[in-house]
Design a protein around this motif. Structure first.
Motif, short mmCIF file in Angstrom:
data_model
loop_
_atom_site.label_atom_id
_atom_site.label_comp_id
_atom_site.label_asym_id
_atom_site.label_seq_id
_atom_site.Cartn_x
_atom_site.Cartn_y
_atom_site.Cartn_z
N ALA A 111 -35.79 -129.51 -20.39
CA ALA A 111 -34.88 -128.93 -19.41
C ALA A 111 -33.82 -128.15 -20.19
O ALA A 111 -33.19 -128.70 -21.10
CB ALA A 111 -34.23 -130.03 -18.58
N GLN A 112 -33.65 -126.88 -19.85
CA GLN A 112 -32.77 -126.00 -20.61
C GLN A 112 -31.53 -125.63 -19.80
O GLN A 112 -31.60 -125.45 -18.58
CB GLN A 112 -33.49 -124.70 -20.98
N TYR A 113 -30.42 -125.47 -20.53
CA TYR A 113 -29.21 -124.92 -19.93
C TYR A 113 -28.95 -123.55 -20.52
O TYR A 113 -28.85 -123.40 -21.74
CB TYR A 113 -28.01 -125.83 -20.18
N HIS A 114 -28.88 -122.54 -19.66
CA HIS A 114 -28.64 -121.15 -20.06
C HIS A 114 -27.22 -120.77 -19.63
O HIS A 114 -26.98 -120.47 -18.45
CB HIS A 114 -29.65 -120.21 -19.38
N PRO A 115 -26.24 -120.80 -20.52
CA PRO A 115 -24.86 -120.52 -20.13
C PRO A 115 -24.62 -119.06 -19.74
O PRO A 115 -23.72 -118.77 -18.95
CB PRO A 115 -24.05 -120.90 -21.38
N ILE A 116 -25.41 -118.14 -20.31
CA ILE A 116 -25.25 -116.71 -20.03
C ILE A 116 -26.56 -116.18 -19.47
O ILE A 116 -27.60 -116.23 -20.15
CB ILE A 116 -24.89 -115.93 -21.31
N VAL A 117 -26.55 -115.71 -18.25
CA VAL A 117 -27.80 -115.27 -17.62
C VAL A 117 -27.90 -113.76 -17.51
O VAL A 117 -28.94 -113.23 -17.12
CB VAL A 117 -27.97 -115.92 -16.23
N THR A 118 -26.83 -113.03 -17.80
CA THR A 118 -26.88 -111.57 -17.82
C THR A 118 -26.48 -111.08 -19.20
O THR A 118 -25.84 -111.80 -19.97
CB THR A 118 -25.92 -110.97 -16.78
N GLY A 119 -26.85 -109.85 -19.51
CA GLY A 119 -26.52 -109.31 -20.81
C GLY A 119 -27.69 -109.38 -21.77
O GLY A 119 -28.69 -110.06 -21.52
N PRO A 120 -27.61 -108.69 -22.90
CA PRO A 120 -28.75 -108.56 -23.82
C PRO A 120 -28.98 -109.77 -24.71
O PRO A 120 -30.03 -109.88 -25.32
CB PRO A 120 -28.38 -107.34 -24.65
N ILE A 121 -28.02 -110.69 -24.82
CA ILE A 121 -28.17 -111.87 -25.68
C ILE A 121 -27.90 -113.11 -24.84
O ILE A 121 -26.80 -113.28 -24.32
CB ILE A 121 -27.22 -111.80 -26.88
N ARG A 122 -28.92 -113.99 -24.73
CA ARG A 122 -28.81 -115.14 -23.84
C ARG A 122 -29.23 -116.42 -24.57
O ARG A 122 -30.43 -116.71 -24.70
CB ARG A 122 -29.68 -114.91 -22.60
N PRO A 123 -28.28 -117.20 -25.05
CA PRO A 123 -28.60 -118.45 -25.73
C PRO A 123 -28.94 -119.55 -24.73
O PRO A 123 -28.65 -119.46 -23.53
CB PRO A 123 -27.31 -118.78 -26.48
N TYR A 124 -29.55 -120.61 -25.24
CA TYR A 124 -29.85 -121.78 -24.40
C TYR A 124 -29.95 -123.02 -25.29
O TYR A 124 -30.18 -122.94 -26.50
CB TYR A 124 -31.15 -121.59 -23.62
N VAL A 125 -29.78 -124.17 -24.67
CA VAL A 125 -30.01 -125.47 -25.32
C VAL A 125 -30.86 -126.30 -24.36
O VAL A 125 -30.86 -126.07 -23.14
CB VAL A 125 -28.70 -126.20 -25.65
N GLY A 126 -31.60 -127.25 -24.93
CA GLY A 126 -32.47 -128.04 -24.08
C GLY A 126 -32.73 -129.43 -24.64
O GLY A 126 -32.51 -129.70 -25.82
N ALA A 127 -33.23 -130.29 -23.77
CA ALA A 127 -33.64 -131.63 -24.17
C ALA A 127 -34.76 -132.07 -23.25
O ALA A 127 -34.83 -131.65 -22.08
CB ALA A 127 -32.47 -132.62 -24.09
N GLY A 128 -35.67 -132.89 -23.77
CA GLY A 128 -36.78 -133.31 -22.94
C GLY A 128 -37.64 -134.35 -23.63
O GLY A 128 -37.15 -135.16 -24.42
N ILE A 129 -38.94 -134.31 -23.35
CA ILE A 129 -39.88 -135.31 -23.84
C ILE A 129 -41.11 -134.63 -24.43
O ILE A 129 -41.43 -133.49 -24.10
CB ILE A 129 -40.31 -136.28 -22.71
N ASN A 130 -41.76 -135.36 -25.32
CA ASN A 130 -43.06 -134.90 -25.83
C ASN A 130 -44.03 -136.08 -25.86
O ASN A 130 -43.64 -137.22 -26.11
CB ASN A 130 -42.92 -134.29 -27.23
N TYR A 131 -45.28 -135.77 -25.58
CA TYR A 131 -46.36 -136.76 -25.75
C TYR A 131 -47.33 -136.17 -26.76
O TYR A 131 -47.93 -135.13 -26.50
CB TYR A 131 -47.07 -137.06 -24.42
N THR A 132 -47.44 -136.81 -27.90
CA THR A 132 -48.20 -136.23 -29.00
C THR A 132 -49.55 -136.93 -29.15
O THR A 132 -49.61 -138.17 -29.28
CB THR A 132 -47.41 -136.33 -30.31
N LEU A 133 -50.62 -136.12 -29.16
CA LEU A 133 -51.96 -136.63 -29.35
C LEU A 133 -52.46 -136.21 -30.73
O LEU A 133 -52.28 -135.06 -31.14
CB LEU A 133 -52.92 -136.09 -28.28
N PHE A 134 -53.11 -137.13 -31.42
CA PHE A 134 -53.76 -136.85 -32.70
C PHE A 134 -55.27 -136.86 -32.48
O PHE A 134 -55.80 -137.78 -31.85
CB PHE A 134 -53.37 -137.91 -33.73
N TYR A 135 -55.95 -135.83 -32.98
CA TYR A 135 -57.39 -135.74 -32.75
C TYR A 135 -58.07 -135.11 -33.96
O TYR A 135 -57.43 -134.50 -34.81
CB TYR A 135 -57.70 -134.97 -31.47
N ALA A 136 -59.39 -135.26 -34.00
CA ALA A 136 -60.21 -134.74 -35.11
C ALA A 136 -59.70 -135.23 -36.47
O ALA A 136 -59.64 -134.48 -37.44
CB ALA A 136 -60.27 -133.21 -35.07
#
Length: 218
Positions: A111-136
């Motif tokens: 889930a990301q937070y975009h503090p600036i939604v207009t203009g040519p430079i738009r930073p964001y930060v996010g946090a969430g989850i990952n499920y990692t699979l190992f194969y082969a």
């Protein structure tokens, strides 16, 4: 030299039409990523106490998509897979070198937070989850030469993800993207060998994922 590298990017920002990232937008990105494990290894047990393993870096392409649920909140899903090798560091396993390799698939939702939604430079930060699979998973030729036929398996992992990045407009709909993630990934590798029996090693991979690419607003 740094000035010469920065001038084209500065010019692109100046001529680009300001783009908006607003509710309902879909942002599709193609990145090249470098996955750098920040691993902490336990011992290879029970036969090799004190002997630990290291995991190498990997570079691969990645595709991700972000859906803007509001003007400031987006949800990003990434799809990428990378191949890594584990090697011994010291002692008997260090003498063997490469022990095994595996492909890693870590679907990650942030889930990301975009503090600036207009203009040519738009930073964001996010946090969430990952499920990692190992194969082969595959034992190395060096390991099998030392201890005979070996079967390798690695446990899947569930953890958190942290993210920071920026989109920089190149045109009204196309943008440059820079992104970094930290993924919490833990696994236990099991090596079932002919000569040494079953050996296990716990590894906290916890990689940094550095990405650069281009995106388009759909």
């Amino acid at each position: 030299m740094k000035t010469l590298i920065a001038l084209p990017l500065l010019a692109a920002c100046m001529i680009a039409q300001p783009a908006m990232a607003e509710k309902g937008d879909v942002l599709l990105r193609l990145r090249g990523i470098a996955v750098a494990p920040n691993e902490k290894s336990g011992s290879v047990l029970p036969a090799f106490p004190g002997e630990k393993v290291s995991v190498d870096n990997s570079v691969m392409p990645e595709v991700d998509v972000t859906y803007m649920a509001s003007d400031h909140i987006g949800f990003e899903l990434i799809a990428a897979t990378t191949r890594h090798s584990a090697s011994g560091r010291t002692g008997t396993t260090g003498g063997i070198g490469k022990l095994a390799s595996t492909w890693v698939l870590p679907p990650t939702l942030t889930a990301q937070y975009h503090p600036i939604v207009t203009g040519p430079i738009r930073p964001y930060v996010g946090a969430g989850i990952n499920y990692t699979l190992f194969y082969a998973e595959d034992a190395s030729k060096g390991l099998e030469a030392a201890v005979g036929q070996t079967k390798v398996s690695m446990s899947d992992s569930f953890g958190y993800a942290l993210q920071a990045g920026v989109d920089i407009d190149l045109t009204k709909t196309i943008f440059l993207n820079l992104d970094i993630k930290y993924l919490d990934i833990d696994t236990t590798a099991t090596l079932r060998t002919t000569a040494a029996g079953s050996q296990k090693v716990k590894i906290d991979l916890d990689p940094f994922v550095f990405g650069i690419g281009v995106g388009i607003k759909l």
